[in-house]
Design an enzyme around this catalytic site. Structure first.
Site, PDB file in Angstrom:
ATOM      1  N   ASP A 204      -4.278  -9.854  -8.729  1.00 30.52           N
ATOM      2  CA  ASP A 204      -4.594  -8.851  -9.764  1.00 30.52           C
ATOM      3  C   ASP A 204      -3.436  -8.001 -10.285  1.00 30.52           C
ATOM      4  O   ASP A 204      -3.018  -8.112 -11.433  1.00 30.52           O
ATOM      5  CB  ASP A 204      -5.741  -7.943  -9.284  1.00 30.52           C
TER       6      ASP A 204
ATOM      7  N   GLU B 209       0.830  -1.213   0.000  1.00 28.33           N
ATOM      8  CA  GLU B 209       0.000   0.000   0.000  1.00 28.33           C
ATOM      9  C   GLU B 209       0.863   1.262   0.000  1.00 28.33           C
ATOM     10  O   GLU B 209       0.543   2.252  -0.658  1.00 28.33           O
ATOM     11  CB  GLU B 209      -0.928   0.026   1.231  1.00 28.33           C
TER      12      GLU B 209
ATOM     13  N   GLU C  28     -11.612  -0.145 -10.065  1.00 28.42           N
ATOM     14  CA  GLU C  28     -11.156  -0.976 -11.191  1.00 28.42           C
ATOM     15  C   GLU C  28     -12.084  -0.936 -12.410  1.00 28.42           C
ATOM     16  O   GLU C  28     -11.622  -0.908 -13.552  1.00 28.42           O
ATOM     17  CB  GLU C  28     -10.950  -2.427 -10.747  1.00 28.42           C
TER      18      GLU C  28
ATOM     19  N   GLU D  61     -18.252  -7.447  -3.532  1.00 33.99           N
ATOM     20  CA  GLU D  61     -16.905  -8.015  -3.516  1.00 33.99           C
ATOM     21  C   GLU D  61     -16.872  -9.372  -4.209  1.00 33.99           C
ATOM     22  O   GLU D  61     -15.916  -9.691  -4.904  1.00 33.99           O
ATOM     23  CB  GLU D  61     -16.412  -8.183  -2.068  1.00 33.99           C
TER      24      GLU D  61
END
Ligand SMILES: *[C@@H]1O[C@H](CO)[C@@H](O)[C@H](O)[C@H]1NC(C)=O
Ligand SMILES: *[C@@H]1O[C@H](CO)[C@@H](O)[C@H](O)[C@H]1NC(C)=O
Ligand SMILES: *[C@@H]1O[C@H](CO)[C@@H](O)[C@H](O)[C@H]1NC(C)=O
Ligand SMILES: *[C@@H]1O[C@H](CO)[C@@H](O)[C@H](O)[C@H]1NC(C)=O
Ligand SMILES: *[C@@H]1O[C@H](CO)[C@@H](O)[C@H](O)[C@H]1NC(C)=O
Length: 412
Positions: free
Chosen positions: A260, A125, A374, A353
């Site tokens: 991802d 992050e 996204e 989700e």
């Protein structure tokens, strides 16, 4: 409902809407035609209002803390006590054409931010949000601010050096968390997700270029290649790995949660740095994904060695994929997938989700939508590539949901 993510989503939407060319509406698409100029004007106004609602509220109630809690209007330091939303929003101010506020932010960051702190942070992050934020602000400041003397770059390099300590592991795959002052802490877990281990190529590569020091790019690539080395015979990767031994602790292979951005960074790094090794790894994994994970138009999760189905689920994080496919020219595959993803958005007003493809319903326990950008990102790339207004109409649904249903109004 975090201001940081909210700002990220609306910025993508604005970039998308800003690029509408009103003359290009395509009669053959499956949606009815919008009134071009009018839709463009309305959406742009909506998105700007949404941005300033998020930004100004953060500045008023929370700055310089990391995030704003929108119900209590209190700030909170959730990531590392480094004004996360502010740093992450600097380049967004430029998308809004607000050079004054950008310049103020650059100066404030140079004067006030230091990473010499006894704080535990997520390596992943901190890289994508803070190092990424500093680097993009630095690169734009060099272009746009005549008085800028490069003050963000030493800050970025200092942060890069602290993050580098996480890469000192037997496999070269980084630990998931470090202490900014003391490095990897005793007893830190050696298990990390694939995305957490392999999402550094862009920021570290750019930092290496700007500082003329290859050590960041080298560490990022060593980690990506190590992950790839432990792939299965089918060229599939698992979801979690032990960085001390190279053993997979979760063997589910997919393109969403936990993996991802590993694919995203391999391809983008291959393009940005003209790097054949990254491109080859991407193409091999891409082929395997189409073969074992794609169930047109959806994607599922399979066992990395046996390819048997484990989770027949569309998870929200997969939504970046059609945009990525656009970059390799797979427009038709991308279009069928984004239509499917968008239909889930239309049905619920957001993407849960997890959406179970067998039951045709939300996966129990996976109902939430934590403002993920996204799907908007995919729409952005796809519109930019094709100029097909069908993507603007899909984006309109995102703008309306976010604008009508997620905004908190303060009575403080
Ligand atoms: C219009 O959209 C259809 C389907 O999306 C596509 O096949 C066609 O090439 C587009 N035509 C033009 C002129 O862009
Ligand atoms: C830039 O942002 C600040 C803070 O929201 C605002 O006061 C100012 O009017 C904005 N400037 C422009 C040109 O939009
Ligand atoms: C930021 O730095 C400036 C200049 O050194 C200082 O005046 C100001 O108090 C600092 N603000 C915060 C919140 O630390
Ligand atoms: C960081 O993590 C260590 C080990 O879990 C813990 O002892 C320490 O209190 C944490 N530090 C902070 C500032 O949270
Ligand atoms: C949301 O907002 C738009 C524009 O502000 C409006 O046209 C639309 O009907 C609203 N409602 C929903 C459910 O999207």
């Amino acid at each position: 409902m975090k201001s940081r993510v909210f700002i990220g989503v609306v910025v993508l939407l604005l970039q998308l809407i800003d690029s509408i060319n009103g003359q290009e509406f395509n009669q053959s698409n499956i949606y009815t035609l919008p009134s071009s100029a009018e839709l463009k004007r309305l959406l742009r106004e909506d998105v700007k209002r949404m941005f300033y609602h998020g930004y100004d509220s953060y500045m008023k109630y929370s700055f310089p803390m990391d995030e704003l809690k929108p119900l209590s209007c209190k700030g909170s330091d959730t990531f590392g006590k480094y004004a996360l939303t502010y740093i992450d929003s600097l380049d967004a101010l430029l998308v809004m054409n607000n050079l004054t506020e950008f310049e103020k932010g650059v100066q404030w960051t140079i004067d006030n931010i230091s990473f010499a702190k006894d704080i535990n942070v997520s390596v992943f992050e901190t890289n994508i949000r803070v190092l990424g934020g500093l680097l993009s602000a630095h690169m734009w400041a060099e272009k746009l601010l005549p008085a800028y003397k490069g003050g963000l770059l030493p800050l970025a390099a200092d942060l890069g050096d602290r993050l580098l300590l996480a890469f000192d592991s037997p496999t070269g795959i980084p630990y998931g968390a470090i202490n900014l002052e003391r490095g990897v802490l005793k007893g830190e877990t050696t298990v990390t997700c694939t995305a957490g281990g392999g999402t550094f190529a862009l920021e570290f590569g750019i930092l290496s270029r700007l500082t003329n020091n290859p050590k960041y790019a080298v560490a990022a690539k060593r980690a990506a290649k190590a992950l790839w080395k432990y792939r299965s015979e089918l060229d599939l990767l698992g979801n979690h790995i032990d960085i001390a031994t190279g053993e997979w602790t979760i063997k589910e292979s997919g393109i969403g949660t936990g993996i991802d951005s590993f694919f995203e960074y391999m391809l983008k790094a291959a393009i940005y740095f003209d790097d054949e090794e990254y491109m080859q790894m991407f193409l091999d994994s891409y082929k395997a994904i189409l073969k074992y994970i794609r169930k047109d138009p959806w994607y599922i999760e399979v066992h990395m060695s046996k390819a048997i189905i484990i989770w027949p689920i569309y998870n929200s994080l997969q939504s970046f994929w059609p945009g990525l496919q656009t970059m390799v020219g797979e427009l038709e595959e991308g279009f069928s997938t984004i239509k499917a993803f968008h239909s889930v958005w239309r049905r619920f007003g957001f993407i849960p989700e997890g959406y179970n493809l067998m039951s045709g319903n939300v996966q129990p326990g996976q109902r939430s939508y934590p403002l993920r950008p996204e799907l908007a990102e995919s729409l952005y790339y796809m519109y930019q590539t094709t100029k097909d207004p069908v993507y603007i109409k899909m984006a309109r649904d995102l703008v309306w949901s976010l604008s009508n249903l997620t905004r908190c109004v303060s009575f403080h």
